[in-house]
Design an enzyme around this catalytic site. Structure first.
Site, PDB file in Angstrom:
ATOM      1  N   SER A 132       2.152  10.374  -1.893  1.00  0.00           N
ATOM      2  CA  SER A 132       2.608   9.272  -1.328  1.00  0.00           C
ATOM      3  C   SER A 132       3.446  10.011  -0.505  1.00  0.00           C
ATOM      4  O   SER A 132       3.929  11.328  -0.715  1.00  0.00           O
ATOM      5  CB  SER A 132       3.410   8.499  -2.683  1.00  0.00           C
ATOM      6  OG  SER A 132       4.897   7.625  -1.356  1.00  0.00           O
ATOM      7  N   GLN A 154      -1.463   9.253   1.349  1.00  0.00           N
ATOM      8  CA  GLN A 154      -1.355   8.063   1.331  1.00  0.00           C
ATOM      9  C   GLN A 154      -0.349   7.971   2.243  1.00  0.00           C
ATOM     10  O   GLN A 154       0.595   8.826   1.965  1.00  0.00           O
ATOM     11  CB  GLN A 154      -0.610   7.592   0.023  1.00  0.00           C
ATOM     12  CG  GLN A 154      -0.532   6.387   0.472  1.00  0.00           C
ATOM     13  CD  GLN A 154       1.339   6.067   1.017  1.00  0.00           C
ATOM     14  OE1 GLN A 154       1.963   6.640   0.034  1.00  0.00           O
ATOM     15  NE2 GLN A 154       1.782   5.025   1.073  1.00  0.00           N
ATOM     16  N   TYR A 156       2.468   5.923   4.319  1.00  0.00           N
ATOM     17  CA  TYR A 156       3.379   5.247   5.283  1.00  0.00           C
ATOM     18  C   TYR A 156       3.373   5.279   6.979  1.00  0.00           C
ATOM     19  O   TYR A 156       4.199   6.508   7.336  1.00  0.00           O
ATOM     20  CB  TYR A 156       4.828   4.598   5.302  1.00  0.00           C
ATOM     21  CG  TYR A 156       4.618   4.308   3.286  1.00  0.00           C
ATOM     22  CD1 TYR A 156       4.171   2.854   2.754  1.00  0.00           C
ATOM     23  CD2 TYR A 156       5.112   4.972   2.409  1.00  0.00           C
ATOM     24  CE1 TYR A 156       3.608   2.073   1.613  1.00  0.00           C
ATOM     25  CE2 TYR A 156       5.143   4.215   1.088  1.00  0.00           C
ATOM     26  CZ  TYR A 156       4.320   2.525   1.143  1.00  0.00           C
ATOM     27  OH  TYR A 156       4.390   2.175  -0.035  1.00  0.00           O
ATOM     28  N   THR A 182      -0.991   2.753   3.100  1.00  0.00           N
ATOM     29  CA  THR A 182      -1.124   1.245   3.000  1.00  0.00           C
ATOM     30  C   THR A 182      -0.381   0.783   4.028  1.00  0.00           C
ATOM     31  O   THR A 182       0.700   1.046   4.780  1.00  0.00           O
ATOM     32  CB  THR A 182      -0.100   1.516   1.306  1.00  0.00           C
ATOM     33  OG1 THR A 182      -0.758   2.557   0.911  1.00  0.00           O
ATOM     34  CG2 THR A 182       0.680   0.523   1.153  1.00  0.00           C
ATOM     35  N   ARG A 191      12.914  -7.336  -4.959  1.00  0.00           N
ATOM     36  CA  ARG A 191      12.694  -6.361  -6.428  1.00  0.00           C
ATOM     37  C   ARG A 191      14.214  -6.887  -6.967  1.00  0.00           C
ATOM     38  O   ARG A 191      15.163  -5.806  -7.190  1.00  0.00           O
ATOM     39  CB  ARG A 191      12.018  -5.544  -5.947  1.00  0.00           C
ATOM     40  CG  ARG A 191      11.033  -5.302  -5.692  1.00  0.00           C
ATOM     41  CD  ARG A 191      11.016  -3.742  -5.669  1.00  0.00           C
ATOM     42  NE  ARG A 191       9.109  -3.293  -4.465  1.00  0.00           N
ATOM     43  CZ  ARG A 191       8.716  -2.300  -4.489  1.00  0.00           C
ATOM     44  NH1 ARG A 191       9.612  -1.148  -4.623  1.00  0.00           N
ATOM     45  NH2 ARG A 191       7.510  -2.060  -3.582  1.00  0.00           N
ATOM     46  N   LYS A 264      -5.368  -0.085   2.454  1.00  0.00           N
ATOM     47  CA  LYS A 264      -4.588  -0.195   0.925  1.00  0.00           C
ATOM     48  C   LYS A 264      -3.828  -0.967   1.107  1.00  0.00           C
ATOM     49  O   LYS A 264      -3.178  -1.282   2.641  1.00  0.00           O
ATOM     50  CB  LYS A 264      -3.783   1.082  -0.011  1.00  0.00           C
ATOM     51  CG  LYS A 264      -3.170   0.624  -1.333  1.00  0.00           C
ATOM     52  CD  LYS A 264      -2.296   2.457  -1.443  1.00  0.00           C
ATOM     53  CE  LYS A 264      -1.786   1.574  -3.056  1.00  0.00           C
ATOM     54  NZ  LYS A 264      -0.851   1.067  -2.654  1.00  0.00           N
ATOM     55  N   HIS A 288      -0.176  -3.897  -4.451  1.00  0.00           N
ATOM     56  CA  HIS A 288       1.249  -2.874  -4.745  1.00  0.00           C
ATOM     57  C   HIS A 288       1.393  -3.045  -6.344  1.00  0.00           C
ATOM     58  O   HIS A 288       3.223  -3.242  -6.495  1.00  0.00           O
ATOM     59  CB  HIS A 288       1.695  -3.096  -3.904  1.00  0.00           C
ATOM     60  CG  HIS A 288       2.470  -2.112  -3.160  1.00  0.00           C
ATOM     61  ND1 HIS A 288       2.606  -0.941  -2.007  1.00  0.00           N
ATOM     62  CD2 HIS A 288       3.691  -1.365  -3.667  1.00  0.00           C
ATOM     63  CE1 HIS A 288       3.239  -0.321  -2.107  1.00  0.00           C
ATOM     64  NE2 HIS A 288       4.091   0.099  -3.148  1.00  0.00           N
ATOM     65  N   ASP A 319      -7.291  -1.275  -6.816  1.00  0.00           N
ATOM     66  CA  ASP A 319      -5.461  -1.114  -7.664  1.00  0.00           C
ATOM     67  C   ASP A 319      -4.634  -2.546  -8.337  1.00  0.00           C
ATOM     68  O   ASP A 319      -5.219  -3.195  -7.262  1.00  0.00           O
ATOM     69  CB  ASP A 319      -4.718  -0.133  -7.374  1.00  0.00           C
ATOM     70  CG  ASP A 319      -3.081  -0.161  -6.465  1.00  0.00           C
ATOM     71  OD1 ASP A 319      -3.389  -1.377  -6.527  1.00  0.00           O
ATOM     72  OD2 ASP A 319      -3.577   0.585  -5.952  1.00  0.00           O
ATOM     73  N   SER A 320      -4.302  -2.452  -9.467  1.00  0.00           N
ATOM     74  CA  SER A 320      -2.814  -3.085  -9.506  1.00  0.00           C
ATOM     75  C   SER A 320      -3.423  -4.136 -10.894  1.00  0.00           C
ATOM     76  O   SER A 320      -4.585  -5.273 -11.005  1.00  0.00           O
ATOM     77  CB  SER A 320      -2.902  -4.943  -8.581  1.00  0.00           C
ATOM     78  OG  SER A 320      -2.525  -4.322  -7.761  1.00  0.00           O
ATOM     79  N   GLY A 321      -2.637  -3.765 -12.117  1.00  0.00           N
ATOM     80  CA  GLY A 321      -2.140  -4.337 -13.571  1.00  0.00           C
ATOM     81  C   GLY A 321      -3.407  -3.383 -14.087  1.00  0.00           C
ATOM     82  O   GLY A 321      -4.024  -3.766 -15.247  1.00  0.00           O
ATOM     83  N   VAL A 322      -4.842  -2.586 -13.676  1.00  0.00           N
ATOM     84  CA  VAL A 322      -5.109  -1.631 -14.626  1.00  0.00           C
ATOM     85  C   VAL A 322      -4.559  -1.407 -15.798  1.00  0.00           C
ATOM     86  O   VAL A 322      -3.585  -0.091 -15.463  1.00  0.00           O
ATOM     87  CB  VAL A 322      -6.042  -0.735 -13.507  1.00  0.00           C
ATOM     88  CG1 VAL A 322      -6.755   0.282 -14.398  1.00  0.00           C
ATOM     89  CG2 VAL A 322      -6.693  -1.422 -12.619  1.00  0.00           C
ATOM     90  N   ARG A 323      -4.979  -1.459 -16.651  1.00  0.00           N
ATOM     91  CA  ARG A 323      -4.048  -0.556 -18.250  1.00  0.00           C
ATOM     92  C   ARG A 323      -5.492  -0.263 -19.022  1.00  0.00           C
ATOM     93  O   ARG A 323      -4.688   0.278 -20.106  1.00  0.00           O
ATOM     94  CB  ARG A 323      -3.029  -2.234 -18.965  1.00  0.00           C
ATOM     95  CG  ARG A 323      -2.501  -2.531 -17.723  1.00  0.00           C
ATOM     96  CD  ARG A 323      -1.024  -1.238 -17.059  1.00  0.00           C
ATOM     97  NE  ARG A 323      -0.067  -1.608 -16.655  1.00  0.00           N
ATOM     98  CZ  ARG A 323      -0.309  -1.583 -15.575  1.00  0.00           C
ATOM     99  NH1 ARG A 323      -1.412  -1.048 -15.170  1.00  0.00           N
ATOM    100  NH2 ARG A 323       0.831  -2.152 -14.598  1.00  0.00           N
ATOM    101  N   ARG A 343       1.536   2.103 -12.280  1.00  0.00           N
ATOM    102  CA  ARG A 343       2.653   2.839 -14.091  1.00  0.00           C
ATOM    103  C   ARG A 343       2.024   3.629 -15.079  1.00  0.00           C
ATOM    104  O   ARG A 343       2.956   4.153 -15.716  1.00  0.00           O
ATOM    105  CB  ARG A 343       3.359   1.398 -14.043  1.00  0.00           C
ATOM    106  CG  ARG A 343       3.703   0.583 -12.750  1.00  0.00           C
ATOM    107  CD  ARG A 343       4.624  -1.311 -13.299  1.00  0.00           C
ATOM    108  NE  ARG A 343       4.682  -1.429 -12.493  1.00  0.00           N
ATOM    109  CZ  ARG A 343       4.171  -2.782 -11.554  1.00  0.00           C
ATOM    110  NH1 ARG A 343       3.470  -2.150 -11.562  1.00  0.00           N
ATOM    111  NH2 ARG A 343       4.765  -3.214 -10.817  1.00  0.00           N
TER     112      ARG A 343
END
Ligand code: FNR
Length: 394
Positions: A132, A154, A156, A182, A191, A264, A288, A319-323, A343
């Site tokens: 990042s 990545q 920004y 991104t 948040r 992304k 994200h 990506d997002s929520g892959v567990r 995460r």
């Protein structure tokens, strides 16, 4: 072309069971919810809020999980799947399975070794690391820790072309082969978890190392960050608020980056088409991890339409929520070439540094290999929409 190697990740489970016979247990739980709860207890309230905290109501983060539940795997029997070949190559990067470590910023808030530990863990497994712009260590230090491991950078994009060009040049020289730009976080969403803690690590001088170590950035300061942190942080903040960007602005990146570029945060097929029209090599379908637009679609809901729009012309990652292994399976069956996980490995890092990241990634890879085999498949390329059935709750 490299020879396909049979995956060996599933052995990790045997290794753990064998260690269990001698009374040894893994250092922390890998069951997805237990991992989060353990991290909540183990990490400080600010760092936990920063890592877990979704945008506003959390609806998008929940939608990410619900979207996975709407697809179910249809296992096939007696297919003779004794070994699994999970190796793949994405945008010129060979990887042992279609899995990458997502760019996660400010990793030193969860463990002092931060990105260096992640870089070592990824290199040990051959899993590509996406570094990042918000790293707590410099591009060069992370590259050194990553050694011969595959790595992507990545971006920004700062609001200053000379600085942008400097970052790209540094990343290229440090062996990062793919640029991940991104787009969904030109500013931070609301948040509440970190609002309630009044906690944004970058304003405390953590997670700014990429710019703080940059010669162009430093040349623009009256005093170096080591002597005037507040001024450096203020300048950092000014440069990274860059919401005015539009599609034609991608040209500078295309001109300055010799390798593949992927965008992304894409969630609409028209944006994926725009990416291709502007010379991009791929997209990461992502929201994200539900950290930006509250009340948005689950990222997986967007995947099939984007694959239909640009698959074949551009690499489509997810990506997002892959567990779990099943999640990786589903995203690939819906047309992703590879997935990124965020995460969970950050929680592994928080628990046990480098070995914690390895434990999380090895667990996910083992689960994925077992799922592929138990569902009757041998190669990742064989997964397609026919491997799934859509599940619509009445
Ligand atoms: C992120 N993510 C992220 N993305 C990015 O492009 N640059 C960044 O600096 C960060 N930083 C970051 C910090 C933390 C603590 C998290 C949890 C996430 C988003 C990340 O790359 C990825 O899109 C999501 O994490 C994927 O969702 P899951 O796997 O966390 O559900």
């Amino acid at each position: 072309m490299a020879t396909m190697r049979a995956a060996q990740f599933a052995r990790y489970q045997q290794e753990i069971f064998r260690a269990g016979t001698a009374g040894n247990r893994p250092p922390f739980p890998l069951e997805p919810e237990a991992l989060v709860e353990s991290a909540r207890r183990q990490m400080g309230p600010g760092p936990f809020a920063y890592v877990e905290g979704p945008a506003s109501s959390g609806a998008t983060m929940r939608a990410n999980r619900e979207a996975f539940d709407q697809w179910r795997i249809v296992p096939r029997m007696l297919t003779g799947s004794t070994v699994r070949y999970l190796e793949t190559t994405v945008l010129g990067t060979p990887m042992p399975a279609p899995l990458l470590a997502a760019p996660v910023g400010v990793q030193s808030i969860v463990h002092p070794d931060g990105e260096l530990a992640t870089a070592r863990a990824c290199a040990a497994l051959g899993v590509p690391m996406v570094l990042s712009t918000m790293s707590s260590y410099s591009i060069e230090a992370v590259a050194e820790a990553n050694g011969a491991g595959p790595r992507w950078f990545q971006l920004y994009r700062p609001n200053d072309d000379e600085l942008t060009a400097s970052l790209l040049e540094r990343a290229r020289l440090a062996g990062f082969t793919v640029l991940v730009v991104t787009l969904d976080t030109m500013s931070l969403a609301w948040r509440p978890a970190i609002v309630d803690q009044a906690y944004l690590p970058m304003l405390r001088g953590v997670g700014n190392a990429v710019l703080f170590s940059d010669p162009v950035f430093r040349a623009g300061l009256a005093k170096p960050p080591e002597q005037d942190l507040a001024a450096a942080v203020a300048r950092w903040d000014e440069l990274l608020g860059n919401a005015g960007q539009r599609w034609p602005d991608l040209r500078l990146l295309r001109d300055r980056w010799p390798g593949p570029i992927i965008l992304k945060g894409i969630q609409h097929p028209d944006d994926a088409r725009q990416a291709v029209a502007h010379g991009m090599d791929g997209v990461v379908v992502s929201n994200h991890g539900g950290r930006q637009v509250d009340g948005a679609i689950g990222a997986l809901d967007a995947l099939p339409g984007i694959v239909d729009a640009v698959g074949g012309e551009a690499a489509v990652l997810y990506d997002s929520g892959v567990r779990t292994g099943a999640d990786v399976f589903k995203a690939l069956a819906l047309g992703a070439e590879a997935v990124l996980v965020g995460r969970p490995y950050a929680y592994g890092l928080g628990h046990a540094g480098e070995s914690g990241v390895r434990h999380v990634l090895r667990g996910l890879l083992a689960d994925f290999e077992l799922t592929v085999g138990l569902a009757g498949h041998t190669r990742v390329a064989d997964l397609d929409r026919g491997s799934l059935r859509e599940h619509r709750p009445q």
